[in-house]
Design an enzyme around this catalytic site. Structure first.
Site, PDB file in Angstrom:
ATOM      1  N   HIS A  92       0.768  -0.949  -0.076  1.00 19.48           N
ATOM      2  CA  HIS A  92       0.100  -0.204  -0.204  1.00 19.48           C
ATOM      3  C   HIS A  92       0.846   1.240  -0.150  1.00 19.48           C
ATOM      4  CE1 HIS A  92       1.018  -0.390   4.212  1.00 19.48           C
ATOM      5  NE2 HIS A  92       0.459   0.603   4.404  1.00 19.48           N
ATOM      6  N   HIS A  94       1.022   3.741   1.631  1.00 21.52           N
ATOM      7  CA  HIS A  94       2.009   5.107   3.260  1.00 21.52           C
ATOM      8  C   HIS A  94       3.439   5.048   3.023  1.00 21.52           C
ATOM      9  CE1 HIS A  94      -1.501   3.644   6.195  1.00 21.52           C
ATOM     10  NE2 HIS A  94      -1.888   4.742   5.911  1.00 21.52           N
ATOM     11  N   ASP A  96       5.570   5.514   4.925  1.00 24.10           N
ATOM     12  CA  ASP A  96       7.516   4.380   5.393  1.00 24.10           C
ATOM     13  C   ASP A  96       6.865   2.769   4.752  1.00 24.10           C
ATOM     14  OD1 ASP A  96       4.201   3.888   6.581  1.00 24.10           O
ATOM     15  OD2 ASP A  96       5.383   2.207   7.891  1.00 24.10           O
ATOM     16  N   HIS A  97       5.707   2.516   3.911  1.00 18.48           N
ATOM     17  CA  HIS A  97       6.413   1.272   3.296  1.00 18.48           C
ATOM     18  C   HIS A  97       6.494   1.446   1.520  1.00 18.48           C
ATOM     19  CE1 HIS A  97       4.467  -1.521   5.355  1.00 18.48           C
ATOM     20  NE2 HIS A  97       4.116  -0.594   5.991  1.00 18.48           N
ATOM     21  N   HIS A 185      -6.501  -3.217   5.980  1.00 20.57           N
ATOM     22  CA  HIS A 185      -5.924  -2.112   6.560  1.00 20.57           C
ATOM     23  C   HIS A 185      -6.747  -1.058   6.751  1.00 20.57           C
ATOM     24  CE1 HIS A 185      -2.432  -0.797   8.501  1.00 20.57           C
ATOM     25  NE2 HIS A 185      -1.831   0.809   7.338  1.00 20.57           N
ATOM     26  N   ASP A 209       0.742  -4.515   6.441  1.00 24.80           N
ATOM     27  CA  ASP A 209      -0.238  -3.880   6.996  1.00 24.80           C
ATOM     28  C   ASP A 209      -1.929  -4.339   6.786  1.00 24.80           C
ATOM     29  OD1 ASP A 209       1.665  -3.265   7.445  1.00 24.80           O
ATOM     30  OD2 ASP A 209       1.317  -0.883   8.024  1.00 24.80           O
TER      31      ASP A 209
END
Length: 321
Positions: A92, A94, A96-97, A185, A209
């Site tokens: 996904h 986000h 941080d990914h 998520h 996540d």
């Protein structure tokens, strides 16, 4: 930390892991199918756990699932050329990914011996992936144009092929099959994917996540290795709306234990640790997480660490020494 302290710390971590389960280590079986968490952390910028990223080396394929903070450094530590990654799969969008994507893409383009990509940078992800990659090309246009002119780098090796995927088989090459499936998520974070990698009669699943997900259980059933995220906080923090929101988007240890008990993998591994805390209520430890999981699951379980290498063999999943 000096050398003696590092040895003691490593011994302590291994002792904790070995005390939590019984599973074989050190066997050579499965060396053709290796899964290495490059980053097992969350947005918290700690040195111990870099951002989310899982390397899957299956047969001739070198695949990366998510590209969080520090993935390039972990690949370098592992001795894997940045340009050797055949494809990146995004669970996904986000930050941080995906925050490590520009580094992997552009540093992997260089001709230095740690890079050397041949051909385009291939990305598979949810809706929005093409927009992300197109805008990265715009953001780094000066760098790309200048390096082509100044260093004579090949334009074709910095090209991007971005694929927006749905559920089902999204990649099949050299006997390796990658299947995407939806996880949960949160209502506004759709789609979010988990991935299953099948090779030569063996399989590994990376959750991405997710909250507790029946669909993940369905898609992970029969997998040899399940790499699953986890989030936890002390009781006194659960009244805070801030922590309630975070935990509502993730799987708690007792819930993950139910997932593991129903999937029954040869080995379950935690990654993407979101252990929440404050100065007055410090975060739970990995040992706490394992103990909480044991309320609902008694099978093989590891608190994953960056650069642990798991061999997916026919009879067992083993930790490479």
């Amino acid at each position: 930390m000096n050398g003696i302290q590092r040895v003691c710390a490593t011994a302590g971590v291994l002792a904790m892991l070995l005390a939590s389960h019984a599973w074989p280590q050190g066997a050579g079986e499965g060396d053709d199918f290796r899964v290495t968490p490059l980053g097992t952390g969350s947005p918290q910028p700690v040195i111990k756990r870099f951002g989310p990223g899982v390397l899957v080396q299956a047969g001739k394929e070198t695949l990366l699932i998510d590209c969080g903070r520090g993935v390039t450094q972990r690949l370098f530590q592992l001795g894997v050329k940045l340009g050797a990654v055949d494809a990146l799969f995004i669970t996904h969008l986000h930050s941080d990914h995906i925050v490590g994507i520009p580094d992997l893409w552009l540093t992997g383009w260089l001709e230095a011996n740690f890079a050397q990509r041949q051909g385009p940078f291939r990305v598979y992800g949810p809706a929005g992936t093409k927009n992300l990659m197109e805008n990265l090309e715009k953001a780094f246009e000066w760098d790309i144009r200048t390096r082509i002119a100044d260093q004579n780098l090949a334009k074709e090796n910095v090209a991007i092929v971005a694929n927006e995927i749905g559920t089902g088989a999204v990649y099949e090459r050299n006997g390796v099959k990658v299947t995407a499936f939806e996880v949960d998520h949160g209502e506004l974070i759709k789609p979010a994917f988990g991935f299953r990698v099948d090779y030569d009669g063996r399989s590994a699943v990376i959750s991405g996540d997710t909250r507790f997900s029946e669909n993940l259980i369905r898609n992970a059933t029969g997998a040899d290795l399940l790499v699953h995220q986890v989030a936890a906080a002390r009781e006194e923090l659960l009244k805070s709306p801030v922590y309630q929101v975070i935990l509502a988007h993730h799987t708690k240890p007792e819930e993950a234990g139910v997932v593991f008990a129903r999937v029954r993998p040869k080995l379950a591994v935690y990654y993407h640790f979101s252990l929440l805390g404050t100065p007055k209520a410090p975060p739970l430890t990995e040992k706490d997480v394992l103990e909480m999981t044991r309320k609902t699951y008694s099978g093989p379980l590891v608190a994953g660490e960056d650069l642990m290498i798991f061999r997916v063999g026919r009879s067992a999943v083993t930790l490479k020494p």
